[in-house]
Design a protein around this motif. Structure first.
Motif, mmCIF file in Angstrom:
data_model
loop_
_atom_site.group_PDB
_atom_site.id
_atom_site.type_symbol
_atom_site.label_atom_id
_atom_site.label_comp_id
_atom_site.label_asym_id
_atom_site.label_seq_id
_atom_site.Cartn_x
_atom_site.Cartn_y
_atom_site.Cartn_z
ATOM 1 N N SER A 306 -3.639 -0.812 -7.551
ATOM 2 C CA SER A 306 -4.584 -1.663 -6.907
ATOM 3 C C SER A 306 -5.030 -2.939 -7.917
ATOM 4 O O SER A 306 -5.289 -3.948 -7.368
ATOM 5 N N SER A 307 -4.895 -2.729 -8.904
ATOM 6 C CA SER A 307 -5.375 -3.523 -10.012
ATOM 7 C C SER A 307 -4.274 -4.952 -10.164
ATOM 8 O O SER A 307 -4.296 -5.969 -10.324
ATOM 9 N N SER A 310 -4.835 -6.785 -6.803
ATOM 10 C CA SER A 310 -6.124 -7.376 -6.786
ATOM 11 C C SER A 310 -5.951 -8.696 -7.277
ATOM 12 O O SER A 310 -5.367 -8.745 -8.246
ATOM 13 N N GLU A 311 -7.021 -9.691 -6.982
ATOM 14 C CA GLU A 311 -7.117 -10.894 -7.575
ATOM 15 C C GLU A 311 -8.117 -10.702 -8.729
ATOM 16 O O GLU A 311 -7.897 -11.487 -9.524
ATOM 17 N N LYS A 312 -8.888 -9.673 -8.679
ATOM 18 C CA LYS A 312 -9.606 -9.417 -9.737
ATOM 19 C C LYS A 312 -8.919 -9.140 -11.232
ATOM 20 O O LYS A 312 -9.251 -9.270 -12.355
ATOM 21 N N GLY A 313 -7.628 -8.476 -10.796
ATOM 22 C CA GLY A 313 -6.680 -7.995 -11.964
ATOM 23 C C GLY A 313 -7.451 -6.676 -12.558
ATOM 24 O O GLY A 313 -7.096 -6.282 -13.944
ATOM 25 N N ASP A 316 -9.798 -1.942 -8.026
ATOM 26 C CA ASP A 316 -10.522 -2.530 -6.981
ATOM 27 C C ASP A 316 -10.678 -1.235 -6.020
ATOM 28 O O ASP A 316 -9.919 -1.226 -5.031
ATOM 29 N N ARG A 368 1.404 -5.829 1.223
ATOM 30 C CA ARG A 368 0.634 -5.300 0.326
ATOM 31 C C ARG A 368 0.341 -3.557 0.503
ATOM 32 O O ARG A 368 0.699 -2.736 -0.187
#
Length: 497
Positions: A306-307, A310-313, A316, A368
Protein backbone atom coordinates in the motif's frame (compact mmCIF):
# COMPACT_ATOMS: atom_id res chain seq x y z
CA UNK A 1 -17.31 -7.53 41.67
CA UNK A 2 -13.67 -8.67 41.76
CA UNK A 3 -11.20 -7.75 39.03
CA UNK A 4 -8.26 -9.41 37.27
CA UNK A 5 -5.51 -7.15 35.91
CA UNK A 6 -3.81 -8.72 32.87
CA UNK A 7 -0.61 -7.12 31.59
CA UNK A 8 0.39 -8.11 28.04
CA UNK A 9 3.89 -6.93 27.11
CA UNK A 10 3.91 -6.91 23.30
CA UNK A 11 6.81 -6.11 21.01
CA UNK A 12 5.47 -2.60 20.28
CA UNK A 13 3.00 -1.84 23.06
CA UNK A 14 1.75 -2.93 26.46
CA UNK A 15 -1.92 -3.77 26.89
CA UNK A 16 -3.52 -3.63 30.33
CA UNK A 17 -6.91 -5.32 30.63
CA UNK A 18 -9.38 -5.42 33.48
CA UNK A 19 -11.54 -8.57 33.41
CA UNK A 20 -14.11 -9.35 36.06
CA UNK A 21 -14.68 -12.67 37.80
CA UNK A 22 -17.36 -13.58 35.21
CA UNK A 23 -14.83 -13.22 32.36
CA UNK A 24 -16.32 -9.93 31.13
CA UNK A 25 -13.79 -7.43 29.76
CA UNK A 26 -14.34 -4.17 31.60
CA UNK A 27 -11.61 -1.98 30.08
CA UNK A 28 -8.41 -2.21 28.05
CA UNK A 29 -5.72 0.43 27.53
CA UNK A 30 -2.54 0.38 25.45
CA UNK A 31 0.80 2.14 25.90
CA UNK A 32 3.44 2.16 23.15
CA UNK A 33 7.23 2.17 23.49
CA UNK A 34 10.09 2.36 20.99
CA UNK A 35 12.65 -0.14 19.75
CA UNK A 36 16.24 0.78 18.93
CA UNK A 37 18.70 -0.39 16.27
CA UNK A 38 22.28 0.47 17.30
CA UNK A 39 23.92 -1.76 14.71
CA UNK A 40 22.81 -3.80 11.72
CA UNK A 41 21.00 -6.91 12.97
CA UNK A 42 20.49 -5.53 16.48
CA UNK A 43 17.08 -4.82 17.97
CA UNK A 44 16.68 -3.58 21.55
CA UNK A 45 14.20 -2.03 23.96
CA UNK A 46 14.70 -0.25 27.26
CA UNK A 47 13.00 -2.01 30.22
CA UNK A 48 12.59 1.43 31.75
CA UNK A 49 10.12 2.21 28.95
CA UNK A 50 8.04 -0.82 29.96
CA UNK A 51 7.93 0.47 33.53
CA UNK A 52 6.73 3.85 32.29
CA UNK A 53 4.05 2.13 30.19
CA UNK A 54 2.93 0.09 33.21
CA UNK A 55 2.69 3.17 35.42
CA UNK A 56 0.85 5.25 32.80
CA UNK A 57 -1.53 2.41 31.88
CA UNK A 58 -2.47 1.77 35.51
CA UNK A 59 -3.06 5.51 35.99
CA UNK A 60 -5.42 5.55 32.99
CA UNK A 61 -7.34 2.56 34.36
CA UNK A 62 -7.62 4.23 37.78
CA UNK A 63 -9.25 7.26 36.21
CA UNK A 64 -12.21 5.07 35.19
CA UNK A 65 -12.20 2.13 37.62
CA UNK A 66 -11.65 1.27 41.26
CA UNK A 67 -8.45 -0.79 41.13
CA UNK A 68 -8.81 -1.73 44.78
CA UNK A 69 -11.11 -4.42 43.34
CA UNK A 70 -8.13 -6.09 41.62
CA UNK A 71 -7.68 -9.49 43.28
CA UNK A 72 -4.93 -10.91 41.07
CA UNK A 73 -2.42 -9.77 38.44
CA UNK A 74 -1.26 -11.94 35.54
CA UNK A 75 1.04 -11.56 32.56
CA UNK A 76 1.64 -12.33 28.91
CA UNK A 77 4.74 -11.29 27.00
CA UNK A 78 6.74 -11.53 23.80
CA UNK A 79 9.18 -14.42 23.78
CA UNK A 80 12.98 -14.74 23.55
CA UNK A 81 13.88 -11.30 24.86
CA UNK A 82 16.66 -11.11 27.46
CA UNK A 83 16.85 -8.72 30.42
CA UNK A 84 19.93 -8.94 32.66
CA UNK A 85 19.80 -8.24 36.41
CA UNK A 86 22.76 -7.55 38.68
CA UNK A 87 23.17 -8.77 42.27
CA UNK A 88 21.64 -5.45 43.35
CA UNK A 89 18.61 -5.96 41.08
CA UNK A 90 19.76 -3.30 38.61
CA UNK A 91 19.15 -3.77 34.89
CA UNK A 92 22.44 -4.30 33.05
CA UNK A 93 21.59 -2.65 29.74
CA UNK A 94 18.78 -2.88 27.18
CA UNK A 95 16.68 -5.93 26.39
CA UNK A 96 17.88 -7.99 23.42
CA UNK A 97 14.72 -8.70 21.41
CA UNK A 98 13.58 -11.85 19.60
CA UNK A 99 14.33 -10.44 16.12
CA UNK A 100 17.88 -9.43 17.09
CA UNK A 101 20.30 -11.48 14.96
CA UNK A 102 23.68 -10.52 16.42
CA UNK A 103 24.25 -14.07 17.68
CA UNK A 104 24.42 -15.75 14.26
CA UNK A 105 27.96 -17.05 14.90
CA UNK A 106 26.95 -18.47 18.29
CA UNK A 107 23.89 -20.09 16.69
CA UNK A 108 26.07 -21.86 14.14
CA UNK A 109 28.60 -23.04 16.72
CA UNK A 110 25.91 -24.31 19.10
CA UNK A 111 24.12 -26.04 16.22
CA UNK A 112 27.32 -27.95 15.42
CA UNK A 113 28.12 -28.89 19.02
CA UNK A 114 24.77 -29.51 20.74
CA UNK A 115 22.24 -29.20 17.91
CA UNK A 116 21.26 -32.88 18.09
CA UNK A 117 20.81 -32.78 21.86
CA UNK A 118 18.61 -29.68 21.63
CA UNK A 119 16.60 -31.25 18.80
CA UNK A 120 16.02 -34.42 20.83
CA UNK A 121 14.99 -32.58 23.99
CA UNK A 122 13.03 -29.59 22.61
CA UNK A 123 12.14 -30.48 19.01
CA UNK A 124 13.67 -27.22 17.80
CA UNK A 125 16.79 -26.08 15.92
CA UNK A 126 19.19 -23.50 17.32
CA UNK A 127 18.80 -20.10 15.69
CA UNK A 128 18.61 -16.41 16.55
CA UNK A 129 14.91 -16.58 17.33
CA UNK A 130 15.75 -18.34 20.62
CA UNK A 131 17.47 -17.07 23.78
CA UNK A 132 20.32 -19.60 24.03
CA UNK A 133 22.62 -18.13 21.35
CA UNK A 134 21.88 -14.62 22.63
CA UNK A 135 23.06 -15.64 26.09
CA UNK A 136 26.24 -17.16 24.67
CA UNK A 137 26.86 -13.94 22.69
CA UNK A 138 26.64 -11.98 25.95
CA UNK A 139 29.14 -14.31 27.58
CA UNK A 140 31.62 -14.16 24.70
CA UNK A 141 31.26 -10.55 23.54
CA UNK A 142 30.51 -8.74 26.82
CA UNK A 143 32.37 -10.77 29.48
CA UNK A 144 32.49 -7.86 31.96
CA UNK A 145 28.70 -7.54 31.85
CA UNK A 146 28.23 -11.31 31.97
CA UNK A 147 30.26 -11.52 35.21
CA UNK A 148 27.83 -9.13 36.90
CA UNK A 149 24.69 -11.10 36.02
CA UNK A 150 22.70 -12.49 38.92
CA UNK A 151 19.87 -13.64 36.63
CA UNK A 152 18.46 -13.19 33.16
CA UNK A 153 14.72 -12.80 32.65
CA UNK A 154 12.23 -12.80 29.80
CA UNK A 155 10.53 -9.41 29.28
CA UNK A 156 7.23 -10.12 31.05
CA UNK A 157 9.12 -11.77 33.92
CA UNK A 158 11.05 -8.54 34.42
CA UNK A 159 7.84 -6.49 34.64
CA UNK A 160 6.49 -8.98 37.17
CA UNK A 161 9.77 -8.65 39.10
CA UNK A 162 9.14 -4.88 39.28
CA UNK A 163 5.88 -5.58 41.12
CA UNK A 164 7.02 -8.42 43.39
CA UNK A 165 10.82 -8.34 43.70
CA UNK A 166 10.77 -12.08 42.91
CA UNK A 167 13.08 -13.47 40.21
CA UNK A 168 11.23 -16.28 38.43
CA UNK A 169 10.00 -17.54 35.09
CA UNK A 170 7.60 -20.24 33.87
CA UNK A 171 7.91 -23.01 31.34
CA UNK A 172 6.02 -21.53 28.35
CA UNK A 173 8.41 -18.57 28.16
CA UNK A 174 11.51 -20.41 29.39
CA UNK A 175 11.07 -23.02 26.64
CA UNK A 176 12.22 -20.43 24.11
CA UNK A 177 15.63 -20.47 25.75
CA UNK A 178 16.09 -24.01 24.29
CA UNK A 179 17.23 -25.00 27.79
CA UNK A 180 13.97 -26.58 28.99
CA UNK A 181 13.38 -30.29 28.51
CA UNK A 182 10.09 -31.07 26.76
CA UNK A 183 9.43 -34.13 28.94
CA UNK A 184 10.06 -32.55 32.35
CA UNK A 185 9.31 -28.87 31.57
CA UNK A 186 12.26 -28.04 33.82
CA UNK A 187 15.74 -26.70 33.08
CA UNK A 188 17.82 -29.22 31.14
CA UNK A 189 21.09 -29.38 33.07
CA UNK A 190 22.96 -31.06 30.21
CA UNK A 191 22.10 -28.38 27.65
CA UNK A 192 23.05 -25.60 30.05
CA UNK A 193 26.34 -27.28 30.91
CA UNK A 194 27.30 -28.09 27.31
CA UNK A 195 26.48 -24.55 26.18
CA UNK A 196 29.00 -23.31 28.82
CA UNK A 197 26.50 -20.93 30.41
CA UNK A 198 26.46 -20.26 34.15
CA UNK A 199 23.67 -22.32 35.75
CA UNK A 200 23.24 -19.91 38.67
CA UNK A 201 22.00 -17.18 36.30
CA UNK A 202 18.94 -19.22 35.30
CA UNK A 203 15.86 -18.11 37.27
CA UNK A 204 13.54 -20.25 39.37
CA UNK A 205 11.12 -22.04 37.03
CA UNK A 206 7.43 -22.60 37.85
CA UNK A 207 4.02 -23.10 36.18
CA UNK A 208 2.00 -20.30 34.53
CA UNK A 209 -0.82 -20.29 37.09
CA UNK A 210 1.50 -20.35 40.13
CA UNK A 211 1.29 -17.33 42.41
CA UNK A 212 4.93 -16.25 42.61
CA UNK A 213 4.61 -13.20 44.85
CA UNK A 214 2.57 -10.19 45.92
CA UNK A 215 2.67 -6.50 45.06
CA UNK A 216 5.26 -4.99 47.39
CA UNK A 217 4.83 -1.75 49.33
CA UNK A 218 7.40 -0.01 47.11
CA UNK A 219 5.68 -1.20 43.92
CA UNK A 220 2.24 -0.27 45.25
CA UNK A 221 3.38 3.30 45.85
CA UNK A 222 5.28 3.54 42.55
CA UNK A 223 2.61 2.14 40.25
CA UNK A 224 -0.58 3.05 42.09
CA UNK A 225 -1.77 -0.42 43.07
CA UNK A 226 -3.01 -1.97 46.29
CA UNK A 227 -0.23 -3.62 48.30
CA UNK A 228 -0.40 -7.40 48.70
CA UNK A 229 -2.26 -8.29 45.48
CA UNK A 230 -1.32 -11.87 44.46
CA UNK A 231 0.79 -11.94 41.27
CA UNK A 232 0.69 -14.95 38.93
CA UNK A 233 3.57 -16.10 36.71
CA UNK A 234 1.54 -15.82 33.48
CA UNK A 235 2.66 -17.14 30.10
CA UNK A 236 4.38 -16.50 26.78
CA UNK A 237 2.26 -14.45 24.39
CA UNK A 238 1.66 -17.31 21.94
CA UNK A 239 0.69 -19.78 24.67
CA UNK A 240 -1.69 -17.16 26.08
CA UNK A 241 -3.05 -16.52 22.57
CA UNK A 242 -3.85 -20.23 22.14
CA UNK A 243 -5.76 -20.17 25.42
CA UNK A 244 -7.49 -16.85 24.69
CA UNK A 245 -8.56 -18.11 21.25
CA UNK A 246 -10.50 -20.97 22.81
CA UNK A 247 -8.30 -23.72 21.35
CA UNK A 248 -8.12 -26.78 23.58
CA UNK A 249 -8.02 -30.05 21.62
CA UNK A 250 -5.58 -31.59 19.16
CA UNK A 251 -6.22 -30.25 15.66
CA UNK A 252 -7.59 -26.89 16.82
CA UNK A 253 -5.87 -24.34 14.59
CA UNK A 254 -5.78 -20.54 14.42
CA UNK A 255 -4.13 -17.90 12.25
CA UNK A 256 -3.61 -14.33 13.42
CA UNK A 257 -3.03 -11.85 10.60
CA UNK A 258 -0.99 -9.18 12.32
CA UNK A 259 2.14 -7.40 11.09
CA UNK A 260 3.63 -10.87 11.40
CA UNK A 261 1.25 -13.73 10.71
CA UNK A 262 1.29 -16.27 13.54
CA UNK A 263 -0.12 -19.68 12.77
CA UNK A 264 -0.51 -22.39 15.41
CA UNK A 265 -2.12 -25.78 15.86
CA UNK A 266 -2.48 -28.08 18.86
CA UNK A 267 -0.60 -31.36 18.53
CA UNK A 268 -0.37 -34.61 20.48
CA UNK A 269 3.42 -34.82 20.25
CA UNK A 270 6.45 -33.37 18.50
CA UNK A 271 6.99 -34.73 14.98
CA UNK A 272 10.68 -34.82 14.07
CA UNK A 273 9.85 -34.91 10.33
CA UNK A 274 8.69 -31.28 10.67
CA UNK A 275 11.92 -30.21 12.37
CA UNK A 276 13.09 -26.74 11.38
CA UNK A 277 9.94 -25.91 9.37
CA UNK A 278 7.84 -24.91 12.38
CA UNK A 279 8.74 -24.64 16.06
CA UNK A 280 7.31 -26.53 19.03
CA UNK A 281 6.20 -25.06 22.34
CA UNK A 282 4.33 -26.07 25.52
CA UNK A 283 0.81 -24.87 26.21
CA UNK A 284 -0.36 -23.38 29.48
CA UNK A 285 -1.84 -26.78 30.42
CA UNK A 286 1.05 -29.02 31.36
CA UNK A 287 1.69 -31.89 28.96
CA UNK A 288 0.09 -30.21 25.92
CA UNK A 289 2.04 -28.80 22.97
CA UNK A 290 1.45 -26.57 19.99
CA UNK A 291 3.29 -26.14 16.71
CA UNK A 292 3.97 -22.57 15.61
CA UNK A 293 4.44 -21.20 12.14
CA UNK A 294 6.07 -17.77 12.13
CA UNK A 295 5.55 -15.58 9.08
CA UNK A 296 7.37 -12.26 9.30
CA UNK A 297 5.85 -11.22 5.96
CA UNK A 298 2.21 -11.20 7.05
CA UNK A 299 0.30 -7.93 7.34
CA UNK A 300 3.63 -6.16 6.85
CA UNK A 301 3.48 -7.24 3.21
CA UNK A 302 0.03 -5.72 2.72
CA UNK A 303 1.15 -2.51 4.44
CA UNK A 304 4.27 -2.31 2.29
CA UNK A 305 2.45 -2.73 -1.01
CA UNK A 306 0.00 0.00 0.00
CA UNK A 307 2.87 2.38 0.76
CA UNK A 308 4.44 1.62 -2.63
CA UNK A 309 1.16 2.18 -4.48
CA UNK A 310 0.10 5.23 -2.51
CA UNK A 311 0.97 8.78 -3.54
CA UNK A 312 1.67 9.47 0.14
CA UNK A 313 4.54 6.99 0.17
CA UNK A 314 3.28 5.64 3.51
CA UNK A 315 0.83 3.00 4.75
CA UNK A 316 -2.61 4.05 3.56
CA UNK A 317 -5.38 2.08 5.29
CA UNK A 318 -8.13 3.84 3.34
CA UNK A 319 -6.46 2.84 0.08
CA UNK A 320 -6.02 -0.74 1.34
CA UNK A 321 -9.79 -0.93 1.87
CA UNK A 322 -10.44 0.49 -1.60
CA UNK A 323 -7.96 -1.86 -3.29
CA UNK A 324 -9.45 -4.80 -1.42
CA UNK A 325 -12.90 -4.02 -2.83
CA UNK A 326 -11.57 -3.51 -6.37
CA UNK A 327 -9.52 -6.73 -6.15
CA UNK A 328 -12.78 -8.66 -5.69
CA UNK A 329 -13.31 -8.33 -9.45
CA UNK A 330 -9.81 -9.66 -10.24
CA UNK A 331 -9.92 -13.43 -10.87
CA UNK A 332 -7.97 -15.88 -8.70
CA UNK A 333 -4.37 -15.82 -9.93
CA UNK A 334 -4.33 -12.04 -10.49
CA UNK A 335 -4.44 -12.36 -14.30
CA UNK A 336 -1.09 -14.13 -14.49
CA UNK A 337 0.82 -12.30 -11.74
CA UNK A 338 2.59 -14.25 -9.02
CA UNK A 339 4.44 -12.81 -6.01
CA UNK A 340 7.08 -14.29 -3.72
CA UNK A 341 6.33 -12.20 -0.59
CA UNK A 342 9.66 -12.20 1.26
CA UNK A 343 10.44 -8.58 2.06
CA UNK A 344 12.68 -9.34 5.02
CA UNK A 345 13.83 -12.89 4.47
CA UNK A 346 11.44 -15.77 5.08
CA UNK A 347 9.97 -17.38 8.17
CA UNK A 348 8.24 -20.77 8.18
CA UNK A 349 9.00 -23.15 6.63
CA UNK A 350 12.31 -21.87 5.17
CA UNK A 351 13.71 -19.47 7.78
CA UNK A 352 16.11 -18.07 5.18
CA UNK A 353 17.33 -14.47 5.68
CA UNK A 354 18.46 -14.15 2.05
CA UNK A 355 14.99 -14.74 0.54
CA UNK A 356 13.59 -11.69 -1.26
CA UNK A 357 10.36 -10.30 -2.67
CA UNK A 358 9.88 -11.04 -6.39
CA UNK A 359 6.93 -10.18 -8.64
CA UNK A 360 6.38 -12.13 -11.85
CA UNK A 361 4.03 -11.57 -14.76
CA UNK A 362 3.54 -7.79 -14.76
CA UNK A 363 2.38 -6.28 -18.07
CA UNK A 364 1.93 -2.79 -19.45
CA UNK A 365 -1.76 -2.87 -18.50
CA UNK A 366 -1.30 -4.38 -15.02
CA UNK A 367 -3.54 -2.60 -12.48
CA UNK A 368 -2.95 -1.65 -8.85
CA UNK A 369 -5.66 -4.04 -7.70
CA UNK A 370 -3.95 -6.92 -9.54
CA UNK A 371 -0.65 -6.10 -7.85
CA UNK A 372 -2.42 -5.87 -4.48
CA UNK A 373 -4.24 -9.17 -4.93
CA UNK A 374 -1.06 -10.91 -6.07
CA UNK A 375 0.70 -9.71 -2.91
CA UNK A 376 -2.03 -11.22 -0.71
CA UNK A 377 -2.02 -14.44 -2.74
CA UNK A 378 1.76 -14.77 -2.36
CA UNK A 379 1.54 -14.43 1.42
CA UNK A 380 -1.31 -16.96 1.41
CA UNK A 381 0.74 -19.50 -0.59
CA UNK A 382 3.48 -19.18 2.02
CA UNK A 383 0.92 -19.71 4.79
CA UNK A 384 -0.34 -22.80 2.96
CA UNK A 385 3.14 -24.28 3.27
CA UNK A 386 2.79 -24.16 7.05
CA UNK A 387 -0.74 -25.59 6.86
CA UNK A 388 0.64 -28.59 4.96
CA UNK A 389 3.33 -29.07 7.64
CA UNK A 390 0.61 -28.99 10.31
CA UNK A 391 -1.46 -31.52 8.39
CA UNK A 392 1.39 -34.02 8.62
CA UNK A 393 0.90 -33.97 12.40
CA UNK A 394 -2.85 -33.62 12.88
CA UNK A 395 -6.18 -33.49 11.10
CA UNK A 396 -7.35 -29.90 10.55
CA UNK A 397 -11.02 -29.54 9.69
CA UNK A 398 -11.36 -25.75 9.95
CA UNK A 399 -9.32 -22.66 10.65
CA UNK A 400 -10.02 -19.87 13.11
CA UNK A 401 -8.78 -16.49 11.94
CA UNK A 402 -8.36 -13.12 13.63
CA UNK A 403 -6.14 -10.05 13.65
CA UNK A 404 -6.12 -6.78 11.76
CA UNK A 405 -5.54 -8.48 8.39
CA UNK A 406 -9.05 -9.97 8.49
CA UNK A 407 -10.40 -6.44 7.99
CA UNK A 408 -8.91 -6.51 4.48
CA UNK A 409 -12.15 -7.98 3.17
CA UNK A 410 -10.70 -10.00 0.29
CA UNK A 411 -7.87 -11.59 2.25
CA UNK A 412 -9.85 -14.16 4.30
CA UNK A 413 -11.51 -15.20 1.04
CA UNK A 414 -8.15 -15.74 -0.65
CA UNK A 415 -6.81 -17.76 2.31
CA UNK A 416 -10.03 -19.78 2.42
CA UNK A 417 -9.67 -20.68 -1.26
CA UNK A 418 -5.88 -21.27 -1.18
CA UNK A 419 -6.29 -23.57 1.85
CA UNK A 420 -9.47 -25.30 0.73
CA UNK A 421 -10.92 -25.49 4.26
CA UNK A 422 -13.65 -23.52 6.08
CA UNK A 423 -12.55 -20.51 8.11
CA UNK A 424 -14.18 -18.95 11.16
CA UNK A 425 -13.52 -15.25 11.73
CA UNK A 426 -13.37 -13.84 15.23
CA UNK A 427 -12.91 -10.16 15.92
CA UNK A 428 -10.76 -9.89 19.02
CA UNK A 429 -7.20 -8.59 18.76
CA UNK A 430 -6.51 -9.16 22.46
CA UNK A 431 -6.40 -12.97 22.70
CA UNK A 432 -2.99 -12.97 24.43
CA UNK A 433 -4.22 -10.51 27.05
CA UNK A 434 -7.41 -12.53 27.52
CA UNK A 435 -5.33 -15.68 27.96
CA UNK A 436 -3.25 -13.97 30.65
CA UNK A 437 -6.40 -12.85 32.45
CA UNK A 438 -7.84 -16.38 32.39
CA UNK A 439 -4.63 -17.75 33.92
CA UNK A 440 -4.92 -15.22 36.73
CA UNK A 441 -8.58 -16.06 37.27
CA UNK A 442 -7.77 -19.77 37.54
CA UNK A 443 -5.07 -19.09 40.13
CA UNK A 444 -7.52 -17.41 42.53
CA UNK A 445 -10.46 -19.72 41.85
CA UNK A 446 -12.58 -17.54 39.54
CA UNK A 447 -12.47 -20.07 36.68
CA UNK A 448 -12.44 -23.83 37.18
CA UNK A 449 -11.46 -24.36 33.54
CA UNK A 450 -9.80 -21.46 31.66
CA UNK A 451 -10.10 -23.42 28.40
CA UNK A 452 -13.86 -23.85 28.82
CA UNK A 453 -14.28 -20.23 29.88
CA UNK A 454 -12.38 -19.11 26.76
CA UNK A 455 -14.61 -21.23 24.55
CA UNK A 456 -17.77 -19.85 26.10
CA UNK A 457 -16.78 -16.22 25.67
CA UNK A 458 -15.43 -16.55 22.10
CA UNK A 459 -17.70 -15.04 19.43
CA UNK A 460 -17.44 -16.24 15.83
CA UNK A 461 -18.61 -13.39 13.61
CA UNK A 462 -18.57 -15.20 10.25
CA UNK A 463 -17.97 -18.64 8.74
CA UNK A 464 -16.74 -18.88 5.15
CA UNK A 465 -16.59 -21.98 2.94
CA UNK A 466 -14.01 -22.29 0.15
CA UNK A 467 -14.91 -21.65 -3.49
CA UNK A 468 -14.16 -25.01 -5.12
CA UNK A 469 -13.33 -23.54 -8.53
CA UNK A 470 -10.85 -21.09 -7.02
CA UNK A 471 -9.37 -23.84 -4.83
CA UNK A 472 -8.62 -26.02 -7.86
CA UNK A 473 -7.04 -23.05 -9.62
CA UNK A 474 -4.95 -22.13 -6.59
CA UNK A 475 -3.66 -25.69 -6.24
CA UNK A 476 -2.01 -25.38 -9.66
CA UNK A 477 -0.75 -21.86 -8.94
CA UNK A 478 0.71 -23.06 -5.64
CA UNK A 479 2.91 -25.54 -7.52
CA UNK A 480 4.03 -22.67 -9.75
CA UNK A 481 4.81 -20.62 -6.63
CA UNK A 482 7.02 -23.45 -5.30
CA UNK A 483 8.84 -23.71 -8.63
CA UNK A 484 9.48 -19.95 -8.75
CA UNK A 485 10.67 -19.99 -5.15
CA UNK A 486 13.27 -22.69 -5.80
CA UNK A 487 14.57 -20.79 -8.80
CA UNK A 488 14.84 -17.40 -7.07
CA UNK A 489 16.05 -18.85 -3.78
CA UNK A 490 19.10 -20.24 -5.57
CA UNK A 491 19.80 -16.89 -7.21
CA UNK A 492 19.33 -14.97 -3.96
CA UNK A 493 21.78 -17.28 -2.20
CA UNK A 494 24.38 -16.73 -4.94
CA UNK A 495 24.09 -12.97 -4.39
CA UNK A 496 25.27 -13.51 -0.81
CA UNK A 497 28.53 -15.12 -1.97
Amino acid sequence: MAYILAVDLGSTQMKLMIMDEKANIIMTVSEAYPSFVKHTGWLEQNPEDWEKALKTGIHRLKQKLDLDKVEVISFSGHMSGIVLLSEQGIVLGPCIMLSDSRSQHQSEVLMETIGEMVKERTGNPINNAFSLPKLLWLKEETPEVYKKIKAWLSPKDYVRYCLTGVIATEYTDAYNSLCVNQKTLDWDEDIIKESTLRRSSFPFLCSPSDIVGKVTKVAAEKYGLKQGIPVVAGGADMACAVLGSGLSKVGDTALTLGTCATFFTLISQIDSSCYGQVTFHPLISKGKMYALGSHINGGAGANWISSILSEKGAIDYKMIAELSEKAMSVPAGSNGMLTLPFLNGSGSPYFCPSDKQHIFGMKINTTREEIFRSQLEGISYNLRQTLLVFQKMTKIEKLMMGGGGTHISIWPMIIRDVFGIPIELFDNPDVSTIGAALIGGEAVGFFASPEQTAKERLEIIETQLPNEENYRKYQKLYLKYLMYYEMMHSLDLKEQL
